[in-house]
Design a protein around this motif. Structure first.
Motif, PDB file in Angstrom:
ATOM      1  N   ILE B  37     -29.962 -21.341  10.494  1.00  0.00           N
ATOM      2  CA  ILE B  37     -29.524 -20.865  11.810  1.00  0.00           C
ATOM      3  C   ILE B  37     -28.560 -19.720  11.555  1.00  0.00           C
ATOM      4  O   ILE B  37     -27.797 -19.770  10.573  1.00  0.00           O
ATOM      5  CB  ILE B  37     -28.801 -22.005  12.558  1.00  0.00           C
ATOM      6  CG1 ILE B  37     -29.774 -23.156  12.846  1.00  0.00           C
ATOM      7  CG2 ILE B  37     -28.174 -21.499  13.871  1.00  0.00           C
ATOM      8  CD1 ILE B  37     -29.098 -24.502  12.928  1.00  0.00           C
ATOM      9  N   GLN B  39     -25.768 -16.547  13.239  1.00  0.00           N
ATOM     10  CA  GLN B  39     -24.884 -16.202  14.349  1.00  0.00           C
ATOM     11  C   GLN B  39     -24.301 -14.813  14.107  1.00  0.00           C
ATOM     12  O   GLN B  39     -23.381 -14.657  13.300  1.00  0.00           O
ATOM     13  CB  GLN B  39     -23.772 -17.232  14.490  1.00  0.00           C
ATOM     14  CG  GLN B  39     -22.856 -17.020  15.677  1.00  0.00           C
ATOM     15  CD  GLN B  39     -21.891 -18.165  15.879  1.00  0.00           C
ATOM     16  OE1 GLN B  39     -21.414 -18.768  14.917  1.00  0.00           O
ATOM     17  NE2 GLN B  39     -21.597 -18.494  17.140  1.00  0.00           N
ATOM     18  N   LYS B  43     -21.431 -13.425  18.665  1.00  0.00           N
ATOM     19  CA  LYS B  43     -22.579 -13.782  19.513  1.00  0.00           C
ATOM     20  C   LYS B  43     -22.975 -15.239  19.325  1.00  0.00           C
ATOM     21  O   LYS B  43     -22.291 -16.007  18.643  1.00  0.00           O
ATOM     22  CB  LYS B  43     -23.753 -12.847  19.204  1.00  0.00           C
ATOM     23  CG  LYS B  43     -23.459 -11.394  19.532  1.00  0.00           C
ATOM     24  CD  LYS B  43     -24.697 -10.546  19.432  1.00  0.00           C
ATOM     25  CE  LYS B  43     -24.379  -9.104  19.820  1.00  0.00           C
ATOM     26  NZ  LYS B  43     -25.581  -8.220  19.742  1.00  0.00           N
ATOM     27  N   GLY B  44     -24.090 -15.623  19.957  1.00  0.00           N
ATOM     28  CA  GLY B  44     -24.516 -17.009  19.938  1.00  0.00           C
ATOM     29  C   GLY B  44     -25.385 -17.369  18.748  1.00  0.00           C
ATOM     30  O   GLY B  44     -25.614 -16.575  17.833  1.00  0.00           O
ATOM     31  N   LEU B  45     -25.883 -18.610  18.761  1.00  0.00           N
ATOM     32  CA  LEU B  45     -26.660 -19.161  17.665  1.00  0.00           C
ATOM     33  C   LEU B  45     -28.148 -18.855  17.831  1.00  0.00           C
ATOM     34  O   LEU B  45     -28.684 -18.898  18.946  1.00  0.00           O
ATOM     35  CB  LEU B  45     -26.464 -20.679  17.613  1.00  0.00           C
ATOM     36  CG  LEU B  45     -25.019 -21.160  17.428  1.00  0.00           C
ATOM     37  CD1 LEU B  45     -24.902 -22.647  17.717  1.00  0.00           C
ATOM     38  CD2 LEU B  45     -24.545 -20.859  16.009  1.00  0.00           C
ATOM     39  N   TRP B  47     -31.845 -19.984  15.948  1.00  0.00           N
ATOM     40  CA  TRP B  47     -32.582 -20.765  14.961  1.00  0.00           C
ATOM     41  C   TRP B  47     -33.566 -19.870  14.219  1.00  0.00           C
ATOM     42  O   TRP B  47     -34.303 -19.100  14.840  1.00  0.00           O
ATOM     43  CB  TRP B  47     -33.306 -21.907  15.674  1.00  0.00           C
ATOM     44  CG  TRP B  47     -34.215 -22.707  14.813  1.00  0.00           C
ATOM     45  CD1 TRP B  47     -33.881 -23.594  13.842  1.00  0.00           C
ATOM     46  CD2 TRP B  47     -35.647 -22.697  14.865  1.00  0.00           C
ATOM     47  NE1 TRP B  47     -35.007 -24.148  13.290  1.00  0.00           N
ATOM     48  CE2 TRP B  47     -36.113 -23.615  13.892  1.00  0.00           C
ATOM     49  CE3 TRP B  47     -36.597 -22.011  15.638  1.00  0.00           C
ATOM     50  CZ2 TRP B  47     -37.460 -23.861  13.672  1.00  0.00           C
ATOM     51  CZ3 TRP B  47     -37.938 -22.251  15.425  1.00  0.00           C
ATOM     52  CH2 TRP B  47     -38.359 -23.171  14.443  1.00  0.00           C
ATOM     53  N   TYR B  94     -26.058 -20.206   8.655  1.00  0.00           N
ATOM     54  CA  TYR B  94     -25.748 -21.615   8.418  1.00  0.00           C
ATOM     55  C   TYR B  94     -27.008 -22.359   7.976  1.00  0.00           C
ATOM     56  O   TYR B  94     -28.094 -22.132   8.518  1.00  0.00           O
ATOM     57  CB  TYR B  94     -25.252 -22.288   9.697  1.00  0.00           C
ATOM     58  CG  TYR B  94     -23.947 -21.780  10.246  1.00  0.00           C
ATOM     59  CD1 TYR B  94     -23.904 -20.878  11.310  1.00  0.00           C
ATOM     60  CD2 TYR B  94     -22.732 -22.232   9.721  1.00  0.00           C
ATOM     61  CE1 TYR B  94     -22.698 -20.429  11.830  1.00  0.00           C
ATOM     62  CE2 TYR B  94     -21.525 -21.787  10.238  1.00  0.00           C
ATOM     63  CZ  TYR B  94     -21.517 -20.890  11.293  1.00  0.00           C
ATOM     64  OH  TYR B  94     -20.314 -20.448  11.806  1.00  0.00           O
ATOM     65  N   PHE B 107     -29.188 -31.124  15.047  1.00  0.00           N
ATOM     66  CA  PHE B 107     -28.614 -30.736  13.770  1.00  0.00           C
ATOM     67  C   PHE B 107     -27.331 -31.540  13.579  1.00  0.00           C
ATOM     68  O   PHE B 107     -26.352 -31.346  14.303  1.00  0.00           O
ATOM     69  CB  PHE B 107     -28.311 -29.233  13.763  1.00  0.00           C
ATOM     70  CG  PHE B 107     -29.529 -28.370  13.931  1.00  0.00           C
ATOM     71  CD1 PHE B 107     -29.740 -27.665  15.105  1.00  0.00           C
ATOM     72  CD2 PHE B 107     -30.461 -28.265  12.910  1.00  0.00           C
ATOM     73  CE1 PHE B 107     -30.860 -26.875  15.270  1.00  0.00           C
ATOM     74  CE2 PHE B 107     -31.588 -27.467  13.062  1.00  0.00           C
ATOM     75  CZ  PHE B 107     -31.799 -26.777  14.244  1.00  0.00           C
ATOM     76  N   TRP B 110     -24.004 -29.635   8.827  1.00  0.00           N
ATOM     77  CA  TRP B 110     -24.014 -28.189   8.727  1.00  0.00           C
ATOM     78  C   TRP B 110     -23.291 -27.736   7.453  1.00  0.00           C
ATOM     79  O   TRP B 110     -22.303 -28.360   7.052  1.00  0.00           O
ATOM     80  CB  TRP B 110     -23.295 -27.560   9.920  1.00  0.00           C
ATOM     81  CG  TRP B 110     -23.952 -27.761  11.254  1.00  0.00           C
ATOM     82  CD1 TRP B 110     -24.081 -28.938  11.946  1.00  0.00           C
ATOM     83  CD2 TRP B 110     -24.555 -26.748  12.071  1.00  0.00           C
ATOM     84  NE1 TRP B 110     -24.735 -28.712  13.147  1.00  0.00           N
ATOM     85  CE2 TRP B 110     -25.031 -27.379  13.245  1.00  0.00           C
ATOM     86  CE3 TRP B 110     -24.737 -25.376  11.929  1.00  0.00           C
ATOM     87  CZ2 TRP B 110     -25.680 -26.678  14.260  1.00  0.00           C
ATOM     88  CZ3 TRP B 110     -25.377 -24.678  12.955  1.00  0.00           C
ATOM     89  CH2 TRP B 110     -25.846 -25.332  14.106  1.00  0.00           C
TER      90      TRP B 110
END
Lengths: 110, 120
Positions: B37, B39, B43-45, B47, B94, B107, B110
């Motif tokens: 994943i 980022q 900003k956002g995550l 996949w 990640y 998930f 991590w």
């Protein structure tokens, strides 16, 4: 632009109850369980809620999740200063055939 | 307790291949789903994909032409390769375990994240 829609920001004062929404469609939230993650500044995301409303061990019961139709919601009761973080919803999309995340909501504790 | 260890920050030149390995301890990677994943800064995550059954893969359709995820059960690790890197690939990457349980899929473990910067 995310397939799952979250408000970009939310805020509250200590002790207050707040809710963060996550809106999707029949191909994702409508047919699959929703997960919520908390990301503190500078840290990796942490699992907060899984299976719409299940809390992993170690997550305070102030956090709860719910789902109705194609929307989900994360509730935080009795807001605390350490809850200031980014919150993400996540689920599977049957059309995209992949994992999708909401755009994230930045929670500020005033 | 499962632990995912990632390397330190890396610099990748544009058009080159980004390569990252995640080492798992506290459990075998066999029989589990292992994911990447990313980022972008601020900003956002997003996949990227996952590997399971020690070789089967599923990728984000937006990246699948450039992505390969592989696993080495002898070393208990899995690797991401992303070809033709551009500045848009600059992000914290990640690794994470995808759990498929009776109550849902999520998930649960991590890695600490690795900052990849794509720059000449």
């Amino acid at each position: 632009q995310s397939v799952l829609t979250q408000p970009p920001s939310a805020s509250g004062t200590p002790g207050q109850n707040i809710a963060i929404s996550c809106s999707g469609s029949t191909s994702n939230i409508g047919g699959n369980p929703v997960t919520w993650y908390q990301q503190l500044p500078g840290a990796a995301p942490r699992l907060l809620i899984y299976g719409n409303n299940h809390r992993p061990s170690g997550v305070p019961d102030r956090f709860s999740g719910s789902k109705f139709g194609t929307s989900a919601s994360l509730a935080i009761n009795g807001l605390q200063s350490e809850d200031e973080a980014d919150y993400y919803c996540e689920t599977w999309d049957d059309i995209l055939k992949g994992v999708i995340f909401g755009g994230g909501t930045k929670l500020t504790v005033l | 307790q499962v632990h995912l260890q990632q390397p330190g920050p890396q610099l990748v030149k544009p058009s080159e291949t980004l390569s990252l390995t995640c080492t798992v301890s506290g459990g075998s990677i066999s029989g589990q789903y292992w994911s990447w994943i990313r980022q972008p800064p601020g900003k956002g995550l997003e996949w990227i994909g996952y590997i399971y059954d020690s070789g089967k893969t599923t990728y984000n359709v937006s990246l699948e032409s450039r992505v390969t995820i592989s696993a080495d059960t002898s070393k208990n690790d899995f690797t991401l390769r992303l070809t033709s890197a551009t500045a848009a690939d600059t992000a914290i990457y990640y690794c994470a375990r995808r759990e498929y349980g009776a109550s849902g899929y999520y998930f649960d473990y991590w890695g600490q994240g690795t900052l990849i910067t794509v720059s000449a």
